[in-house]
Scaffold this motif. Structure first.
Motif, PDB file in Angstrom:
ATOM      1  N   TYR A   2      -6.427 -83.953 -46.270  1.00 43.34           N
ATOM      2  CA  TYR A   2      -4.949 -83.234 -46.661  1.00 43.34           C
ATOM      3  C   TYR A   2      -4.246 -84.054 -47.650  1.00 43.34           C
ATOM      4  N   PHE A   3      -4.088 -83.584 -48.668  1.00 45.19           N
ATOM      5  CA  PHE A   3      -3.664 -84.207 -49.997  1.00 45.19           C
ATOM      6  C   PHE A   3      -2.079 -84.049 -49.933  1.00 45.19           C
ATOM      7  N   VAL A   4      -1.248 -85.123 -49.975  1.00 41.88           N
ATOM      8  CA  VAL A   4      -0.025 -85.234 -49.846  1.00 41.88           C
ATOM      9  C   VAL A   4       0.635 -86.438 -50.864  1.00 41.88           C
ATOM     10  N   GLU A   5       1.900 -86.309 -51.417  1.00 44.36           N
ATOM     11  CA  GLU A   5       2.540 -87.307 -52.120  1.00 44.36           C
ATOM     12  C   GLU A   5       2.745 -88.264 -51.311  1.00 44.36           C
ATOM     13  N   GLY A   6       3.137 -89.370 -51.942  1.00 47.41           N
ATOM     14  CA  GLY A   6       3.452 -90.864 -51.249  1.00 47.41           C
ATOM     15  C   GLY A   6       4.822 -90.583 -50.345  1.00 47.41           C
ATOM     16  N   GLU A   7       5.748 -89.910 -50.751  1.00 47.67           N
ATOM     17  CA  GLU A   7       6.909 -89.974 -49.955  1.00 47.67           C
ATOM     18  C   GLU A   7       6.714 -88.981 -48.683  1.00 47.67           C
ATOM     19  N   GLU A   8       5.995 -88.067 -48.707  1.00 49.41           N
ATOM     20  CA  GLU A   8       5.549 -87.363 -47.575  1.00 49.41           C
ATOM     21  C   GLU A   8       4.679 -88.022 -46.809  1.00 49.41           C
ATOM     22  N   PHE A   9       3.669 -89.059 -46.912  1.00 48.93           N
ATOM     23  CA  PHE A   9       3.065 -89.852 -46.129  1.00 48.93           C
ATOM     24  C   PHE A   9       3.835 -90.759 -45.493  1.00 48.93           C
ATOM     25  N   GLU A  10       5.089 -91.311 -46.145  1.00 44.14           N
ATOM     26  CA  GLU A  10       5.849 -92.392 -45.757  1.00 44.14           C
ATOM     27  C   GLU A  10       6.657 -91.565 -44.539  1.00 44.14           C
ATOM     28  N   GLU A  11       7.055 -90.384 -44.830  1.00 40.31           N
ATOM     29  CA  GLU A  11       7.703 -89.613 -43.758  1.00 40.31           C
ATOM     30  C   GLU A  11       6.890 -89.239 -42.408  1.00 40.31           C
ATOM     31  N   MET A  12       5.653 -89.068 -42.600  1.00 44.17           N
ATOM     32  CA  MET A  12       4.627 -88.979 -41.578  1.00 44.17           C
ATOM     33  C   MET A  12       4.393 -90.259 -40.774  1.00 44.17           C
ATOM     34  N   VAL A  13       4.442 -91.386 -41.659  1.00 43.61           N
ATOM     35  CA  VAL A  13       4.257 -92.683 -40.889  1.00 43.61           C
ATOM     36  C   VAL A  13       5.657 -92.701 -39.948  1.00 43.61           C
ATOM     37  N   ALA A  14       6.978 -92.524 -40.503  1.00 46.92           N
ATOM     38  CA  ALA A  14       8.174 -92.704 -39.767  1.00 46.92           C
ATOM     39  C   ALA A  14       8.091 -91.769 -38.802  1.00 46.92           C
ATOM     40  N   ASP A  15       7.369 -90.581 -38.665  1.00 41.65           N
ATOM     41  CA  ASP A  15       7.608 -89.597 -37.541  1.00 41.65           C
ATOM     42  C   ASP A  15       6.215 -90.093 -36.647  1.00 41.65           C
ATOM     43  N   ASN A  16       5.725 -91.211 -36.689  1.00 45.95           N
ATOM     44  CA  ASN A  16       4.494 -91.330 -35.898  1.00 45.95           C
ATOM     45  C   ASN A  16       3.532 -90.557 -35.741  1.00 45.95           C
ATOM     46  N   ALA A  17       3.167 -89.937 -36.715  1.00 39.52           N
ATOM     47  CA  ALA A  17       2.175 -88.729 -36.799  1.00 39.52           C
ATOM     48  C   ALA A  17       0.771 -88.989 -37.162  1.00 39.52           C
ATOM     49  N   PHE A  18       0.791 -90.287 -37.188  1.00 39.70           N
ATOM     50  CA  PHE A  18      -0.906 -90.985 -37.443  1.00 39.70           C
ATOM     51  C   PHE A  18      -1.244 -91.673 -36.530  1.00 39.70           C
ATOM     52  N   LEU A  19      -2.749 -91.651 -36.097  1.00 38.74           N
ATOM     53  CA  LEU A  19      -3.472 -92.575 -35.228  1.00 38.74           C
ATOM     54  C   LEU A  19      -3.508 -93.888 -35.848  1.00 38.74           C
ATOM     55  N   GLU A  20      -4.030 -93.732 -37.357  1.00 39.07           N
ATOM     56  CA  GLU A  20      -4.107 -94.969 -37.933  1.00 39.07           C
ATOM     57  C   GLU A  20      -4.029 -94.658 -39.382  1.00 39.07           C
ATOM     58  N   TYR A  21      -3.432 -95.797 -40.197  1.00 35.94           N
ATOM     59  CA  TYR A  21      -3.296 -95.495 -41.732  1.00 35.94           C
ATOM     60  C   TYR A  21      -3.618 -96.939 -42.491  1.00 35.94           C
ATOM     61  N   ALA A  22      -4.043 -96.777 -43.653  1.00 37.59           N
ATOM     62  CA  ALA A  22      -4.420 -97.973 -44.428  1.00 37.59           C
ATOM     63  C   ALA A  22      -4.304 -97.501 -45.951  1.00 37.59           C
ATOM     64  N   THR A  23      -4.370 -98.831 -46.597  1.00 35.81           N
ATOM     65  CA  THR A  23      -4.309 -98.588 -47.985  1.00 35.81           C
ATOM     66  C   THR A  23      -5.703 -99.059 -48.350  1.00 35.81           C
ATOM     67  N   VAL A  24      -6.430 -98.360 -49.356  1.00 33.13           N
ATOM     68  CA  VAL A  24      -7.721 -98.575 -49.710  1.00 33.13           C
ATOM     69  C   VAL A  24      -7.645 -98.354 -51.305  1.00 33.13           C
ATOM     70  N   PHE A  25      -8.127 -99.377 -52.085  1.00 35.06           N
ATOM     71  CA  PHE A  25      -8.268 -99.373 -53.367  1.00 35.06           C
ATOM     72  C   PHE A  25      -6.927 -98.588 -54.021  1.00 35.06           C
ATOM     73  N   GLY A  26      -5.732 -98.992 -53.514  1.00 35.73           N
ATOM     74  CA  GLY A  26      -4.477 -98.362 -54.140  1.00 35.73           C
ATOM     75  C   GLY A  26      -4.043 -97.158 -53.677  1.00 35.73           C
ATOM     76  N   ASN A  27      -4.797 -96.478 -52.625  1.00 35.87           N
ATOM     77  CA  ASN A  27      -4.565 -95.197 -52.226  1.00 35.87           C
ATOM     78  C   ASN A  27      -4.422 -95.272 -50.461  1.00 35.87           C
ATOM     79  N   ARG A  28      -3.570 -94.435 -50.060  1.00 32.25           N
ATOM     80  CA  ARG A  28      -2.968 -94.502 -48.726  1.00 32.25           C
ATOM     81  C   ARG A  28      -4.084 -93.422 -47.930  1.00 32.25           C
ATOM     82  N   TYR A  29      -4.418 -93.834 -46.838  1.00 28.61           N
ATOM     83  CA  TYR A  29      -5.451 -92.874 -46.035  1.00 28.61           C
ATOM     84  C   TYR A  29      -5.011 -92.885 -44.437  1.00 28.61           C
ATOM     85  N   ALA A  30      -5.028 -91.820 -43.997  1.00 33.12           N
ATOM     86  CA  ALA A  30      -4.691 -91.880 -42.374  1.00 33.12           C
ATOM     87  C   ALA A  30      -5.290 -90.639 -41.627  1.00 33.12           C
TER      88      ALA A  30
END
Length: 218
Positions: A66-94
């Protein structure tokens, strides 16, 4: 009145799905083993991650990631929508929580190809459902040879991956099972055995209580 349990196949007993994690340093074989498992077993499906990295040629939104922009990713983090997330080689994955939770409830297994950080977070959120398998290379020399044989990365990137590999390997003791991938087919057979064994755990057999009750009263 209870059903006739003598005609009820044992494999029809309901069970809760599990979260099957394969982790390894890049080049040690987890992605190959994951692909083999998906091809051989129709009871398990790959978790589709959310990522901020650009889409590559041939990739499809919702199938590969699911390809999203950084801002949307951060909103999903804030909404507790992820089981896990990490930064790998400069990109966010969750890992999005909703589809995974639905699969568990439906008795389907979910396969994860994630690193030790993601595994740790996943275990903290869903420990009872998680089975953690770490894949080791036979040696660091062979690991580097595998990375070089891909002919897709520069020496600088390979050096970076080797440094990251040393860090990842240091967390081997945070897994339930550790396998050495010195023979791909033999390693795959062990992965299948682990999965089959974990599926049979009593704690995951949600239909067993009713089965035994009918057995005792029938």
């Amino acid at each position: 009145m209870a059903d006739d349990i003598s005609s009820r196949p044992h494999d029809e007993l309901t069970r809760r799905g599990l979260l099957f994690v394969l982790s390894s340093p890049s080049g040690a074989g987890k992605s190959t083993l994951a692909r083999m498992l998906l091809e051989a077993d129709d009871q398990i499906e790959m978790s589709v991650s959310v990522t901020t990295r650009p889409k590559r040629p041939g990739e499809e939104h919702g199938r590969d990631y699911y390809f999203v922009e950084g801002e949307e990713f951060e909103e999903m983090v804030a909404d507790n929508a992820f089981l896990e997330y990490a930064t790998v080689f400069g990109n966010r994955y969750a890992t999005p929580a909703a589809p995974v939770n639905q699969s568990l409830q439906d008795g389907r297994d979910v396969l994860f190809d994630i690193d030790w950080q993601g595994t740790q977070q996943l275990y903290q959120r869903a420990g009872q459902d998680v089975v953690r398998v770490f894949i080791l290379p036979p040696s660091l020399a062979e690991l580097r040879e595998r990375l070089e044989s891909r002919a897709t990365d520069s020496n600088e990137i390979i050096d970076s991956r080797m440094q990251r590999a040393a860090s990842e390997i240091s967390h081997w003791d945070g897994y339930d099972y550790v396998l050495i991938n010195d023979d791909l087919e033999a390693c795959f057979a062990k992965v299948q055995t682990i999965l089959a064994t974990e599926r049979m755990r009593r704690s995951r057999q949600t239909g067993l209580i009713g089965f035994v009750r009918d057995l005792m009263t029938g």
